[in-house]
Design an enzyme around this catalytic site. Structure first.
Site, PDB file in Angstrom:
ATOM      1  N   ASN A   9      25.117  11.730  61.216  1.00  0.00           N
ATOM      2  CA  ASN A   9      24.611  12.522  60.100  1.00  0.00           C
ATOM      3  C   ASN A   9      24.167  11.597  58.956  1.00  0.00           C
ATOM      4  O   ASN A   9      24.196  10.379  59.079  1.00  0.00           O
ATOM      5  CB  ASN A   9      25.691  13.511  59.649  1.00  0.00           C
ATOM      6  CG  ASN A   9      25.127  14.827  59.179  1.00  0.00           C
ATOM      7  OD1 ASN A   9      24.171  14.839  58.407  1.00  0.00           O
ATOM      8  ND2 ASN A   9      25.697  15.928  59.636  1.00  0.00           N
ATOM      9  N   ASP A  65      27.704  -7.059  61.762  1.00  0.00           N
ATOM     10  CA  ASP A  65      27.602  -8.508  61.876  1.00  0.00           C
ATOM     11  C   ASP A  65      28.261  -8.993  63.162  1.00  0.00           C
ATOM     12  O   ASP A  65      27.881 -10.021  63.715  1.00  0.00           O
ATOM     13  CB  ASP A  65      28.240  -9.173  60.657  1.00  0.00           C
ATOM     14  CG  ASP A  65      27.500  -8.809  59.375  1.00  0.00           C
ATOM     15  OD1 ASP A  65      26.487  -9.454  59.083  1.00  0.00           O
ATOM     16  OD2 ASP A  65      27.900  -7.841  58.699  1.00  0.00           O
ATOM     17  N   HIS A 123      36.494 -10.617  54.785  1.00  0.00           N
ATOM     18  CA  HIS A 123      36.521 -11.794  53.912  1.00  0.00           C
ATOM     19  C   HIS A 123      37.948 -12.306  53.818  1.00  0.00           C
ATOM     20  O   HIS A 123      38.909 -11.520  53.812  1.00  0.00           O
ATOM     21  CB  HIS A 123      35.990 -11.433  52.524  1.00  0.00           C
ATOM     22  CG  HIS A 123      34.580 -10.929  52.549  1.00  0.00           C
ATOM     23  ND1 HIS A 123      33.497 -11.757  52.499  1.00  0.00           N
ATOM     24  CD2 HIS A 123      34.096  -9.665  52.661  1.00  0.00           C
ATOM     25  CE1 HIS A 123      32.390 -11.048  52.557  1.00  0.00           C
ATOM     26  NE2 HIS A 123      32.720  -9.758  52.654  1.00  0.00           N
ATOM     27  N   THR A 126      42.289   1.499  60.312  1.00  0.00           N
ATOM     28  CA  THR A 126      42.623   0.076  60.199  1.00  0.00           C
ATOM     29  C   THR A 126      43.187  -0.503  61.491  1.00  0.00           C
ATOM     30  O   THR A 126      43.248  -1.716  61.649  1.00  0.00           O
ATOM     31  CB  THR A 126      43.660  -0.137  59.085  1.00  0.00           C
ATOM     32  OG1 THR A 126      44.860   0.575  59.416  1.00  0.00           O
ATOM     33  CG2 THR A 126      43.121   0.354  57.750  1.00  0.00           C
ATOM     34  N   ARG A 174      48.658  13.919  66.482  1.00  0.00           N
ATOM     35  CA  ARG A 174      49.114  14.594  67.694  1.00  0.00           C
ATOM     36  C   ARG A 174      48.170  14.263  68.842  1.00  0.00           C
ATOM     37  O   ARG A 174      47.074  13.725  68.652  1.00  0.00           O
ATOM     38  CB  ARG A 174      49.148  16.104  67.498  1.00  0.00           C
ATOM     39  CG  ARG A 174      47.783  16.735  67.209  1.00  0.00           C
ATOM     40  CD  ARG A 174      47.906  18.243  67.053  1.00  0.00           C
ATOM     41  NE  ARG A 174      46.621  18.893  66.779  1.00  0.00           N
ATOM     42  CZ  ARG A 174      45.746  19.270  67.711  1.00  0.00           C
ATOM     43  NH1 ARG A 174      46.008  19.027  69.003  1.00  0.00           N
ATOM     44  NH2 ARG A 174      44.613  19.874  67.386  1.00  0.00           N
TER      45      ARG A 174
END
Length: 351
Positions: free
Chosen positions: A232, A240, A262, A312, A330
């Protein structure tokens, strides 16, 4: 997709070779002395042959993609691979006939016209050669002056590097311009043109690949997308490092995929250096609005990432995950076969 160097029995791929050069006696002139590569992705999809002409000068003698897999990025990926494979290459040549479609492909890969060999196809082939209904007469040579490809290998390796190196910027910035200035200005109704340009921008664009504008990417060519992909508005792709997206994947608005990171240590950041880690998204994945996927993450098949999540860590297949940081809430189970949202039942026409 894997690219494999073929050491033996190169004629095994003769059908593909004849697509790139339709006279076997001409192929025999360079096949044994050339390096042959094939692109394998659940079967062989494309091939190319490269010959060393002199010190630091190479020629791409043959490149072909199986007809049913053309315009899906395989040819472009082969070209990018061989440019990175030959670290000692300063100049890569390729010769082709006067076909607008083929010339545009090589120009999109960064080649520029160099010179012509008059009557090459008339003098060297035992039958008239045609492409797109036009007889080929002269051989048109194009060339690409290469940069130090070791720098580009480092971009994908996870090592620290300087992203503002002038040679890297010279390669990267035109790709960003192509997306922002060209793709984003194509009418949403011109689906054919949008699909064609996505095939040029991305490393691979599967069938029914659709990205709404505005769309942004740092490279585009490092991203490989399967069939039936939809993103969307405001899809941001920091590719990269490589990004692999499976089949039947849907993105809500404002999704961001980030492969660049970084260093934590401030003195390293002062140098402007960064590193990149790949991202993988499986088949049948739904990613909600405003999700951010961070470097090195893999999201498993069939999973759902709730809106606003920051992913993450890896997400296993067949799960619903939400939050910042994103956590598995779940597993997907029997209840999901009956209800599409809370207590709203799935109608019989959809079962």
């Amino acid at each position: 997709m894997k690219i494999i160097k073929v050491e033996n029995n190169k004629k095994k791929y003769l059908d593909l070779l004849l697509l790139g050069d339709e006279q076997e006696s001409m192929i025999d002139l360079y096949l044994d002395k050339g390096d042959m590569f094939v692109a394998a992705d659940n079967g062989v999809k494309a091939e190319c042959v490269v010959v060393k002409c002199e010190d630091r000068v190479y020629e791409l003698k043959n490149i072909a993609v199986a007809p049913e897999f053309q315009r899906m990025g395989y040819g472009k990926k082969l070209v990018e691979y061989i440019l990175s494979y030959y670290n000692d290459c300063d100049t890569m040549y390729v010769g082709t006939g006067d076909s607008e479609k083929t010339l545009n492909f090589y120009k999109a890969c960064g080649f520029k016209e160099s010179h012509r060999v008059k009557n090459f196809f008339v003098d060297n082939y035992d039958h008239p050669m045609f492409e797109d209904g036009k007889q080929l007469v002269d051989m048109i040579y194009l060339k690409k002056e290469t940069t130090n490809m070791d720098k580009f290998k480092k971009i994908l390796s996870g090592e620290l590097y300087d992203p503002m190196d002038p040679e890297i910027a010279k390669e990267q910035f035109p790709k960003i311009d192509k997306i922002i200035l060209e793709y984003n200005n194509i009418s949403i109704n011109d689906t054919e043109k949008r699909e064609k340009m996505l095939a040029e921008i991305l490393g691979r664009a599967g069938k029914n690949c659709f990205i709404l504008s505005p769309f942004s990417a740092t490279w585009g060519c490092n991203t490989y997308v399967g069939d039936n992909f939809f993103a969307n508005f405001n899809f941001t792709l920091i590719d990269d490092a490589e990004v692999h997206i499976g089949n039947n994947v849907k993105f809500g608005p404002n999704v961001t995929i980030v492969t660049a990171g970084h260093p934590i240590y401030p003195e390293l950041r002062e140098k402007g250096i960064e590193y990149n880690l790949p991202v993988g998204i499986g088949n049948n994945v739904w990613i909600g609005a405003g999700v951010i996927v961070l470097p090195g993450v893999t999201i498993g098949d069939n999973s759902v990432i709730g809106a606003g999540s920051v992913v993450t860590k890896d997400i296993p297949p067949n799960t619903v995950a939400v939050g910042s940081p994103c956590r598995v809430m779940r597993e997907i189970g029997e209840k999901d076969k009956k209800y599409y949202y809370k207590d709203m039942e799935i109608g019989s026409e959809w079962k």
